[in-house]
Design an enzyme around this catalytic site. Structure first.
Site, PDB file in Angstrom:
ATOM      1  N   ASP A   1     -11.535   6.287 -10.612  1.00  0.00           N
ATOM      2  CA  ASP A   1     -11.596   7.615 -10.008  1.00  0.00           C
ATOM      3  C   ASP A   1     -10.697   8.589 -10.765  1.00  0.00           C
ATOM      4  O   ASP A   1      -9.600   8.920 -10.330  1.00  0.00           O
ATOM      5  CB  ASP A   1     -11.184   7.529  -8.536  1.00  0.00           C
ATOM      6  CG  ASP A   1     -11.435   8.829  -7.792  1.00  0.00           C
ATOM      7  OD1 ASP A   1     -12.164   9.681  -8.349  1.00  0.00           O
ATOM      8  OD2 ASP A   1     -10.915   8.994  -6.685  1.00  0.00           O
TER       9      ASP A   1
ATOM     10  N   GLU B   1      -1.859  -8.629   3.903  1.00  0.00           N
ATOM     11  CA  GLU B   1      -3.307  -8.679   4.125  1.00  0.00           C
ATOM     12  C   GLU B   1      -3.860  -9.995   3.596  1.00  0.00           C
ATOM     13  O   GLU B   1      -3.356 -10.547   2.633  1.00  0.00           O
ATOM     14  CB  GLU B   1      -3.995  -7.487   3.462  1.00  0.00           C
ATOM     15  CG  GLU B   1      -3.495  -6.149   3.996  1.00  0.00           C
ATOM     16  CD  GLU B   1      -4.221  -4.969   3.368  1.00  0.00           C
ATOM     17  OE1 GLU B   1      -5.352  -5.153   2.878  1.00  0.00           O
ATOM     18  OE2 GLU B   1      -3.645  -3.859   3.375  1.00  0.00           O
TER      19      GLU B   1
ATOM     20  N   HIS C   1     -19.274  -6.997   1.749  1.00  0.00           N
ATOM     21  CA  HIS C   1     -18.618  -7.845   0.754  1.00  0.00           C
ATOM     22  C   HIS C   1     -18.724  -7.093  -0.573  1.00  0.00           C
ATOM     23  O   HIS C   1     -19.744  -7.165  -1.262  1.00  0.00           O
ATOM     24  CB  HIS C   1     -19.285  -9.208   0.652  1.00  0.00           C
ATOM     25  CG  HIS C   1     -19.195 -10.039   1.895  1.00  0.00           C
ATOM     26  ND1 HIS C   1     -18.007 -10.312   2.525  1.00  0.00           N
ATOM     27  CD2 HIS C   1     -20.163 -10.646   2.633  1.00  0.00           C
ATOM     28  CE1 HIS C   1     -18.231 -11.066   3.595  1.00  0.00           C
ATOM     29  NE2 HIS C   1     -19.534 -11.271   3.686  1.00  0.00           N
TER      30      HIS C   1
ATOM     31  N   ARG D   1       0.821  -1.212   0.000  1.00  0.00           N
ATOM     32  CA  ARG D   1       0.000   0.000   0.000  1.00  0.00           C
ATOM     33  C   ARG D   1       0.855   1.262   0.000  1.00  0.00           C
ATOM     34  O   ARG D   1       0.478   2.265  -0.604  1.00  0.00           O
ATOM     35  CB  ARG D   1      -0.936   0.008   1.218  1.00  0.00           C
ATOM     36  CG  ARG D   1      -2.104  -0.957   1.105  1.00  0.00           C
ATOM     37  CD  ARG D   1      -3.031  -0.844   2.298  1.00  0.00           C
ATOM     38  NE  ARG D   1      -4.141  -1.779   2.199  1.00  0.00           N
ATOM     39  CZ  ARG D   1      -5.313  -1.514   1.641  1.00  0.00           C
ATOM     40  NH1 ARG D   1      -5.531  -0.320   1.123  1.00  0.00           N
ATOM     41  NH2 ARG D   1      -6.262  -2.422   1.602  1.00  0.00           N
TER      42      ARG D   1
ATOM     43  N   CYS E   1     -17.426  -7.563  -3.393  1.00  0.00           N
ATOM     44  CA  CYS E   1     -17.528  -8.397  -4.603  1.00  0.00           C
ATOM     45  C   CYS E   1     -18.983  -8.617  -4.998  1.00  0.00           C
ATOM     46  O   CYS E   1     -19.301  -8.789  -6.167  1.00  0.00           O
ATOM     47  CB  CYS E   1     -16.879  -9.755  -4.377  1.00  0.00           C
ATOM     48  SG  CYS E   1     -15.219  -9.672  -3.712  1.00  0.00           S
TER      49      CYS E   1
ATOM     50  N   GLU F   1     -10.823  -2.023  -5.143  1.00  0.00           N
ATOM     51  CA  GLU F   1     -10.132  -1.159  -4.188  1.00  0.00           C
ATOM     52  C   GLU F   1      -8.762  -0.759  -4.738  1.00  0.00           C
ATOM     53  O   GLU F   1      -8.329   0.394  -4.585  1.00  0.00           O
ATOM     54  CB  GLU F   1      -9.966  -1.851  -2.838  1.00  0.00           C
ATOM     55  CG  GLU F   1      -9.321  -0.947  -1.789  1.00  0.00           C
ATOM     56  CD  GLU F   1      -9.029  -1.645  -0.475  1.00  0.00           C
ATOM     57  OE1 GLU F   1      -8.592  -0.960   0.458  1.00  0.00           O
ATOM     58  OE2 GLU F   1      -9.208  -2.871  -0.394  1.00  0.00           O
TER      59      GLU F   1
END
Length: 447
Positions: free
Chosen positions: A188, A117, A413, A87, A415, A128
């Site tokens: 975005d 993660e 969730h 990240r 997904c 994400e």
């Protein structure tokens, strides 16, 4: 008819014919057709990987079969494009993966993991990932984009004086292409429609210039509408025009802090713009501003996009349609989710659901986007608006003690566009818990 068309192979002439006559169908259907095409191309890549694995195993005499008849020593990672990133080093890690990937690998299904993660990528992690990429790449601070355009038009346009390397603009194009190819709408970024028109090879003009430089375009419209008095002769009219607008066939701009002048045609600095030549001047200026002036930045961007998105079917879309598919709609009226909402453990008449929809209605624009991102992984609507999404509201399993209602936060969730909502004791408790969840979502390991 729609369901039958979606069953056709993407290369079927009937499907291509239907998409070419796109005025007959809404943008939502075009997006679904593109999804079918991309899914088919990914399945082709899967078949090629399987064939290579079998041939390699046969040649090496290393075939190991499972009881069910499959290959035991088949590396499933070969079926995907694995993107493993940190990240805090997102851009660096992403660029390395994309540079190392062969063109065929870029057309495999994505499998994104964040180091350290445990989230499994069934779609939500990829969304994400693209959202986080957008927050770093498609912003003015990234130094890719023109500050004047960002301030005046609130859009992202290539900065001809950007210090970024060609490979960085190539990465921008690959990222955009991957979002399209993997059917991940809502990237975005605030690209103008003319970027997608350029990707489609469409001719750009004054209207496109107006999208980016509205003040310049309005000045040119005034220039083109100007008419001399009827009693003026041609020579006098040209002289009056030249004295009024004081233009020649050059354009001035800043390059690394220095003022530069570019001739729009040979000898342009010595050619005054006249009544007869004003349309040519506007055309040449548009070509410079939208094409020649940003070729150094746009061409690698286009190569990156085309490295992923080379489907002939994609050529059926106009730049405007491609823009809507990639960028999503601007609709964030969350109440449009209500008609298709599905309830598990609750009913539409449940008191908690009445409170829930009341809370969403009261959200401001910022919290609406946060909620949408929390549940779907993207803060933008798909093509056609939020009415195209089916929100699933699932009751948190397990009984709650009356005194503990409100202590647990909602989860999601992404997904499956599923909100897991505990049963709260009041509207205030529900609002506080939901706001706390959506304002602190990043890194929660959304699925």
């Amino acid at each position: 008819a729609t369901s039958e068309l979606l069953k056709l192979r993407p290369h079927d002439a009937r499907l291509r014919s239907f998409v070419v006559h796109r005025q007959l169908v809404p943008a939502t259907f075009l997006r679904r057709v593109l999804h079918v095409e991309n899914h088919y191309r990914q399945s082709v890549q899967h078949q090629l990987v399987m064939q290579d694995a079998i041939l390699t195993a046969v040649a090496g005499g290393q075939i190991q079969m499972t009881p069910s008849g499959g290959l035991a020593n088949l590396d499933m990672n070969n079926f995907f494009l694995p993107i493993n990133v940190r990240r805090d080093h997102l851009l660096e890690d992403t660029l390395q993966v994309l540079q190392d990937a062969a063109p065929a690998d870029l057309q495999k299904q994505l499998r994104v993991t964040f180091r350290g993660e445990e989230g499994q990528d069934a779609g939500g992690v990829s969304r994400e990932f693209f959202k986080l990429l957008g927050e770093q790449l498609f912003v003015l601070q990234s130094m890719f984009f023109d500050k004047v355009v960002a301030e005046e038009a609130r859009l992202l346009w290539f900065d001809r004086a950007s210090p970024k390397e060609s490979v960085d603009f190539w990465m921008l194009g690959v990222v955009l292409g991957l979002a399209v190819y993997n059917s991940l709408p809502g990237l975005d970024a605030r690209f103008p429609v003319c970027v997608f028109r350029k990707l489609r090879g469409e001719t750009l003009g004054l209207e496109d210039l107006g999208e980016l430089f509205p003040m310049v375009a309005n000045s040119f419209r005034t220039l083109l509408k100007w008419q001399p008095s009827e009693d003026l002769e041609k020579g006098a009219a040209n002289e009056l025009f030249a004295n009024t607008f004081c233009l020649d066939f050059t354009v001035s701009f800043l390059d690394e802090g220095q003022s530069r002048t570019k001739e729009l045609k040979p000898g342009g600095k010595d050619l005054a713009v006249t009544v007869e030549s004003r349309a040519e001047f506007v055309t040449l200026y548009c070509d410079w501003a939208l094409t020649e002036g940003v070729a150094k930045q746009f061409e690698p961007f286009k190569r990156g996009f085309s490295r992923v998105c080379e489907s002939p079917l994609l050529q059926a879309f106009t730049g405007d349609e491609l823009s809507r598919i990639v960028m999503g709609e601007t609709d964030i009226e969350l109440d449009n989710l209500r008609p298709k909402a599905k309830y598990e453990g609750y009913t539409a008449a449940s008191e908690c659901m009445f409170w829930f929809w009341s809370v969403l209605q009261d959200f401001d624009s910022s919290h609406r986007r946060l909620f949408l991102s929390f549940v779907t992984g993207s803060d933008r609507s798909p093509v056609g608006g939020l009415g195209e999404l089916q929100l699933i509201i699932q009751k948190k399993p397990g009984a709650l003690q009356k005194g503990n209602k409100g202590r647990r936060l909602p989860t999601a969730h992404t997904c499956f566009n599923t909100l897991i909502l505990p049963e709260y004791g009041s509207l205030i408790q529900l609002r506080e818990a939901l706001v706390a969840a959506i304002e602190n979502t990043e890194g929660f390991g959304l699925e």
